[in-house]
Design a protein around this motif. Sequence first.
Motif, PDB file in Angstrom:
ATOM      1  N   PHE A 168       0.791   6.246   3.169  1.00  0.00           N
ATOM      2  CA  PHE A 168       1.918   5.430   2.712  1.00  0.00           C
ATOM      3  C   PHE A 168       1.747   3.979   3.162  1.00  0.00           C
ATOM      4  O   PHE A 168       1.918   3.041   2.369  1.00  0.00           O
ATOM      5  N   GLU A 169       1.387   3.786   4.417  1.00  0.00           N
ATOM      6  CA  GLU A 169       1.192   2.432   4.933  1.00  0.00           C
ATOM      7  C   GLU A 169      -0.005   1.758   4.266  1.00  0.00           C
ATOM      8  O   GLU A 169       0.022   0.550   3.998  1.00  0.00           O
ATOM      9  N   ALA A 170      -1.046   2.535   3.967  1.00  0.00           N
ATOM     10  CA  ALA A 170      -2.207   1.978   3.268  1.00  0.00           C
ATOM     11  C   ALA A 170      -1.819   1.535   1.858  1.00  0.00           C
ATOM     12  O   ALA A 170      -2.315   0.524   1.348  1.00  0.00           O
ATOM     13  N   PHE A 171      -0.926   2.283   1.228  1.00  0.00           N
ATOM     14  CA  PHE A 171      -0.430   1.903  -0.103  1.00  0.00           C
ATOM     15  C   PHE A 171       0.270   0.548  -0.048  1.00  0.00           C
ATOM     16  O   PHE A 171       0.039  -0.328  -0.894  1.00  0.00           O
ATOM     17  N   VAL A 172       1.120   0.351   0.959  1.00  0.00           N
ATOM     18  CA  VAL A 172       1.826  -0.923   1.110  1.00  0.00           C
ATOM     19  C   VAL A 172       0.820  -2.049   1.337  1.00  0.00           C
ATOM     20  O   VAL A 172       0.929  -3.131   0.747  1.00  0.00           O
ATOM     21  N   ARG A 173      -0.165  -1.797   2.180  1.00  0.00           N
ATOM     22  CA  ARG A 173      -1.223  -2.790   2.419  1.00  0.00           C
ATOM     23  C   ARG A 173      -1.939  -3.146   1.123  1.00  0.00           C
ATOM     24  O   ARG A 173      -2.190  -4.321   0.826  1.00  0.00           O
ATOM     25  N   ASP A 174      -2.255  -2.132   0.330  1.00  0.00           N
ATOM     26  CA  ASP A 174      -2.995  -2.358  -0.911  1.00  0.00           C
ATOM     27  C   ASP A 174      -2.187  -3.161  -1.926  1.00  0.00           C
ATOM     28  O   ASP A 174      -2.751  -3.929  -2.714  1.00  0.00           O
ATOM     29  N   GLU A 175      -0.868  -2.985  -1.920  1.00  0.00           N
ATOM     30  CA  GLU A 175      -0.041  -3.755  -2.848  1.00  0.00           C
ATOM     31  C   GLU A 175      -0.148  -5.250  -2.545  1.00  0.00           C
ATOM     32  O   GLU A 175      -0.159  -6.082  -3.454  1.00  0.00           O
ATOM     33  N   THR A 176      -0.237  -5.591  -1.272  1.00  0.00           N
ATOM     34  CA  THR A 176      -0.428  -6.999  -0.909  1.00  0.00           C
ATOM     35  C   THR A 176      -1.824  -7.449  -1.304  1.00  0.00           C
ATOM     36  O   THR A 176      -2.009  -8.549  -1.840  1.00  0.00           O
ATOM     37  N   TRP A 177      -2.810  -6.613  -1.065  1.00  0.00           N
ATOM     38  CA  TRP A 177      -4.181  -6.949  -1.476  1.00  0.00           C
ATOM     39  C   TRP A 177      -4.251  -7.194  -2.979  1.00  0.00           C
ATOM     40  O   TRP A 177      -5.013  -8.041  -3.445  1.00  0.00           O
ATOM     41  N   ASP A 178      -3.452  -6.454  -3.740  1.00  0.00           N
ATOM     42  CA  ASP A 178      -3.463  -6.566  -5.202  1.00  0.00           C
ATOM     43  C   ASP A 178      -2.505  -7.642  -5.719  1.00  0.00           C
ATOM     44  O   ASP A 178      -2.251  -7.722  -6.924  1.00  0.00           O
ATOM     45  N   ASN A 179      -1.950  -8.443  -4.812  1.00  0.00           N
ATOM     46  CA  ASN A 179      -1.006  -9.504  -5.175  1.00  0.00           C
ATOM     47  C   ASN A 179       0.273  -8.939  -5.792  1.00  0.00           C
ATOM     48  O   ASN A 179       0.913  -9.563  -6.637  1.00  0.00           O
ATOM     49  N   GLU A 180       0.644  -7.729  -5.358  1.00  0.00           N
ATOM     50  CA  GLU A 180       1.869  -7.086  -5.839  1.00  0.00           C
ATOM     51  C   GLU A 180       2.845  -6.864  -4.682  1.00  0.00           C
ATOM     52  O   GLU A 180       3.670  -5.950  -4.711  1.00  0.00           O
ATOM     53  N   PHE A 181       2.753  -7.712  -3.663  1.00  0.00           N
ATOM     54  CA  PHE A 181       3.555  -7.555  -2.447  1.00  0.00           C
ATOM     55  C   PHE A 181       5.057  -7.654  -2.688  1.00  0.00           C
ATOM     56  O   PHE A 181       5.857  -7.246  -1.843  1.00  0.00           O
ATOM     57  N   ASP A 182       5.455  -8.187  -3.836  1.00  0.00           N
ATOM     58  CA  ASP A 182       6.880  -8.367  -4.134  1.00  0.00           C
ATOM     59  C   ASP A 182       7.367  -7.436  -5.240  1.00  0.00           C
ATOM     60  O   ASP A 182       8.467  -7.610  -5.769  1.00  0.00           O
ATOM     61  N   TYR A 183       6.542  -6.427  -5.589  1.00  0.00           N
ATOM     62  CA  TYR A 183       6.899  -5.573  -6.724  1.00  0.00           C
ATOM     63  C   TYR A 183       6.254  -4.199  -6.561  1.00  0.00           C
ATOM     64  O   TYR A 183       5.205  -3.909  -7.123  1.00  0.00           O
ATOM     65  N   PHE A 184       6.881  -3.356  -5.740  1.00  0.00           N
ATOM     66  CA  PHE A 184       6.363  -1.999  -5.544  1.00  0.00           C
ATOM     67  C   PHE A 184       7.491  -1.094  -5.067  1.00  0.00           C
ATOM     68  O   PHE A 184       8.553  -1.549  -4.640  1.00  0.00           O
ATOM     69  N   HIS A 185       7.246   0.206  -5.146  1.00  0.00           N
ATOM     70  CA  HIS A 185       8.240   1.189  -4.701  1.00  0.00           C
ATOM     71  C   HIS A 185       7.499   2.425  -4.211  1.00  0.00           C
ATOM     72  O   HIS A 185       6.788   3.076  -4.974  1.00  0.00           O
ATOM     73  N   GLY A 186       7.641   2.716  -2.935  1.00  0.00           N
ATOM     74  CA  GLY A 186       6.978   3.877  -2.363  1.00  0.00           C
ATOM     75  C   GLY A 186       7.958   4.780  -1.641  1.00  0.00           C
ATOM     76  O   GLY A 186       8.932   4.308  -1.044  1.00  0.00           O
ATOM     77  N   ARG A 187       7.706   6.075  -1.715  1.00  0.00           N
ATOM     78  CA  ARG A 187       8.530   7.050  -0.999  1.00  0.00           C
ATOM     79  C   ARG A 187       7.636   7.921  -0.127  1.00  0.00           C
ATOM     80  O   ARG A 187       6.554   8.323  -0.552  1.00  0.00           O
ATOM     81  N   LEU A 188       8.121   8.197   1.056  1.00  0.00           N
ATOM     82  CA  LEU A 188       7.367   8.998   2.018  1.00  0.00           C
ATOM     83  C   LEU A 188       8.239  10.141   2.515  1.00  0.00           C
ATOM     84  O   LEU A 188       9.401   9.937   2.870  1.00  0.00           O
TER      85      LEU A 188
END
Length: 210
Positions: free
Chosen positions: A67-87
């Motif tokens: 889950f934390e890696a997913f959040v990291r990857d969203e920033t890497w992909d320039n999507e740090f302001d547009y994502f939704h994750g559930r754990l």
Amino acid sequence: MGAQKKKNKSDAVPLDLDNIKPLEHLQPVPKARSFSVTSVESVEEPGVVKQVIAPPTVREFDDLEQFEAFVRDETWDNEFDYFHGRLHYYPPFVMKECHDDVEKIKTTANKNSKKFKRNLQHHIKNHLIKDLSKCCGYELNFDKGEMTESFDKLVWVFRDETDHGFSKEEEDLYDRHWKLELDVSCHNDSAMVDVDFKAIPILTPKEEEA
């Protein structure tokens, strides 16, 4: 959009919380996002066109590190302001107590236990939020959050509508304003904890051209 399991670079790049590079500067919004934005005229303000963005696909996880890696990857992909994750997971303190054997988790390990509640609150504030901040690459200003409790559920609600450590000028330059919502909940019948974390773009209204 429906929930999906996500396979991306997090499967190949191990999570190293001590060596995640912070997001130093903002960038233009990814071009592909324009397909998710619809313009509609405001009913309350005639002549003002509001932009509405479709919710991002929800990504489901049952492992904290993934889950934390997913959040990291969203920033890497320039999507740090547009994502939704559930754990959905057993927190580290629960797994430590049962020696990584879920069959040995005590039936009393739930929201009705003062010890469980205290340990979970410590985990959220001193580990989960701090780790998510590293993964996002920018500041998370959640303060103390708000706790609500019912007969069968306990929820911590955190909201961040600040500038996340960036200047207003930089956010205006790229038109990147966003808010963060983090909900952490547990129940009266299990040690399982649910985390819902999303970044929501705040779109700027545009004046309708004559």
